[in-house]
Design a protein around this motif. Sequence first.
Motif, mmCIF file in Angstrom:
data_model
loop_
_atom_site.group_PDB
_atom_site.id
_atom_site.type_symbol
_atom_site.label_atom_id
_atom_site.label_comp_id
_atom_site.label_asym_id
_atom_site.label_seq_id
_atom_site.Cartn_x
_atom_site.Cartn_y
_atom_site.Cartn_z
ATOM 1 N N LEU A 1 -52.771 -144.948 76.273
ATOM 2 C CA LEU A 1 -53.201 -144.521 75.388
ATOM 3 C C LEU A 1 -53.780 -145.514 74.788
ATOM 4 C CD1 LEU A 1 -50.232 -141.702 74.815
ATOM 5 C CD2 LEU A 1 -52.479 -141.416 74.931
ATOM 6 N N LEU A 2 -52.561 -146.713 74.343
ATOM 7 C CA LEU A 2 -53.388 -148.234 73.902
ATOM 8 C C LEU A 2 -55.181 -148.412 74.632
ATOM 9 C CD1 LEU A 2 -53.349 -149.584 71.394
ATOM 10 C CD2 LEU A 2 -51.040 -151.038 72.762
ATOM 11 N N SER A 3 -54.651 -148.081 75.737
ATOM 12 C CA SER A 3 -55.932 -149.222 76.110
ATOM 13 C C SER A 3 -56.934 -148.020 75.700
ATOM 14 C CB SER A 3 -55.846 -149.120 78.066
ATOM 15 O OG SER A 3 -54.780 -149.832 77.798
ATOM 16 N N GLN A 4 -57.191 -146.241 75.950
ATOM 17 C CA GLN A 4 -57.888 -145.805 75.566
ATOM 18 C C GLN A 4 -58.271 -146.375 74.535
ATOM 19 O OE1 GLN A 4 -56.778 -141.681 76.230
ATOM 20 N NE2 GLN A 4 -58.624 -141.448 77.149
ATOM 21 N N HIS A 5 -57.451 -146.072 73.301
ATOM 22 C CA HIS A 5 -57.530 -146.760 72.046
ATOM 23 C C HIS A 5 -58.585 -148.020 72.033
ATOM 24 C CE1 HIS A 5 -57.163 -145.951 67.088
ATOM 25 N NE2 HIS A 5 -57.300 -147.206 67.136
ATOM 26 N N LEU A 6 -58.308 -148.745 72.383
ATOM 27 C CA LEU A 6 -58.842 -150.147 72.161
ATOM 28 C C LEU A 6 -59.919 -150.098 73.037
ATOM 29 C CD1 LEU A 6 -55.803 -152.408 73.643
ATOM 30 C CD2 LEU A 6 -56.906 -151.698 71.241
ATOM 31 N N ASP A 7 -60.156 -149.218 73.854
ATOM 32 C CA ASP A 7 -61.743 -149.373 73.898
ATOM 33 C C ASP A 7 -62.722 -148.407 72.574
ATOM 34 O OD1 ASP A 7 -61.288 -150.488 76.120
ATOM 35 O OD2 ASP A 7 -61.354 -148.267 77.430
ATOM 36 N N GLY A 8 -61.926 -147.593 71.850
ATOM 37 C CA GLY A 8 -62.977 -147.115 71.127
ATOM 38 C C GLY A 8 -63.071 -147.504 69.896
ATOM 39 N N CYS A 9 -62.120 -148.585 69.641
ATOM 40 C CA CYS A 9 -61.758 -148.957 68.406
ATOM 41 C C CYS A 9 -62.216 -150.059 68.448
ATOM 42 C CB CYS A 9 -59.956 -148.423 67.680
ATOM 43 S SG CYS A 9 -59.897 -148.829 66.184
ATOM 44 N N PRO A 10 -62.865 -151.196 68.214
ATOM 45 C CA PRO A 10 -62.857 -153.201 67.804
ATOM 46 C C PRO A 10 -62.553 -153.587 67.446
ATOM 47 C CG PRO A 10 -65.412 -151.824 68.009
ATOM 48 C CD PRO A 10 -64.441 -150.612 67.648
ATOM 49 N N PRO A 11 -61.729 -152.593 65.848
ATOM 50 C CA PRO A 11 -61.240 -153.621 64.974
ATOM 51 C C PRO A 11 -59.377 -154.118 65.520
ATOM 52 C CG PRO A 11 -62.422 -151.711 63.673
ATOM 53 C CD PRO A 11 -62.908 -151.364 65.477
ATOM 54 N N CYS A 12 -59.497 -152.526 66.805
ATOM 55 C CA CYS A 12 -58.022 -153.275 67.474
ATOM 56 C C CYS A 12 -57.852 -153.975 68.146
ATOM 57 C CB CYS A 12 -57.475 -151.589 67.901
ATOM 58 S SG CYS A 12 -56.721 -150.741 66.185
ATOM 59 N N ALA A 13 -59.298 -154.070 69.225
ATOM 60 C CA ALA A 13 -59.114 -154.636 70.000
ATOM 61 C C ALA A 13 -59.574 -156.509 69.509
ATOM 62 C CB ALA A 13 -60.754 -154.580 70.537
ATOM 63 N N CYS A 14 -59.927 -156.516 68.126
ATOM 64 C CA CYS A 14 -60.305 -157.643 67.714
ATOM 65 C C CYS A 14 -58.585 -158.025 67.340
ATOM 66 C CB CYS A 14 -61.044 -156.956 65.721
ATOM 67 S SG CYS A 14 -61.482 -158.841 65.725
ATOM 68 N N ILE A 15 -57.596 -157.669 66.928
ATOM 69 C CA ILE A 15 -56.534 -157.515 66.371
ATOM 70 C C ILE A 15 -55.565 -157.939 67.475
ATOM 71 C CG2 ILE A 15 -54.007 -156.834 65.848
ATOM 72 C CD1 ILE A 15 -55.926 -154.901 63.330
ATOM 73 N N LEU A 16 -55.902 -156.937 68.651
ATOM 74 C CA LEU A 16 -55.236 -157.959 69.962
ATOM 75 C C LEU A 16 -55.612 -159.321 70.714
ATOM 76 C CD1 LEU A 16 -53.450 -157.340 72.494
ATOM 77 C CD2 LEU A 16 -55.535 -156.312 73.635
ATOM 78 N N LYS A 17 -57.145 -159.774 70.448
ATOM 79 C CA LYS A 17 -57.514 -160.711 70.287
ATOM 80 C C LYS A 17 -56.354 -162.008 69.854
ATOM 81 C CE LYS A 17 -62.352 -160.067 71.879
ATOM 82 N NZ LYS A 17 -63.146 -159.373 71.484
ATOM 83 N N ASP A 18 -56.547 -161.522 68.391
ATOM 84 C CA ASP A 18 -55.987 -162.510 67.257
ATOM 85 C C ASP A 18 -54.228 -162.691 67.685
ATOM 86 O OD1 ASP A 18 -57.376 -162.747 65.235
ATOM 87 O OD2 ASP A 18 -56.620 -161.266 64.444
ATOM 88 N N ILE A 19 -53.780 -161.671 68.386
ATOM 89 C CA ILE A 19 -52.464 -161.749 69.052
ATOM 90 C C ILE A 19 -52.291 -163.186 69.874
ATOM 91 C CG2 ILE A 19 -50.504 -160.656 70.017
ATOM 92 C CD1 ILE A 19 -50.652 -158.417 68.904
ATOM 93 N N GLU A 20 -53.550 -162.757 71.118
ATOM 94 C CA GLU A 20 -53.735 -163.183 71.986
ATOM 95 C C GLU A 20 -54.066 -164.990 71.665
ATOM 96 O OE1 GLU A 20 -56.329 -161.475 74.519
ATOM 97 O OE2 GLU A 20 -54.301 -160.640 75.552
#
Length: 79
Positions: free
Chosen positions: A25-44
Motif C-alpha cells: 500500500l505504501l509503495s503504491q502511495h509513494l509512486d503517486g505522491c511525490p511529496p511523500c516520496a521526498c520525505i522517504l528520501k529525507d529519511i534516507e
Amino acid sequence: MDCEQSWSLLSDFRDGALDDGNRALLSQHLDGCPPCACILKDIETIVITARSFSTDNGLEYPDEETFWQRIAVTRRTVH
Ligand SMILES: [Zn+2]
C-alpha cells in the motif's frame, strides 16, 4: 492510504519492518505522491548522514525531533 498514514509507516518501510500488505500500500502511495516520496528520501539522507557522522568528528546531524519538525513544515508546504 493517505499521506498521514504513509508518514507513520515511512520509517518502518525504510527499515524493512512493514508487513507485506502495508508495504504494498505504501509503495503504491509513494509512486503517486511525490511529496511523500521526498520525505522517504529525507529519511534516507538522515540515516546515511547519521552513519557517516558517527562519533569521531563531532559534527551534528538532525536528531529525530528535528526530523519530525521538518516533516511538519513539509506538511504545511504541501497542503
Ligand atoms: Zn502522500
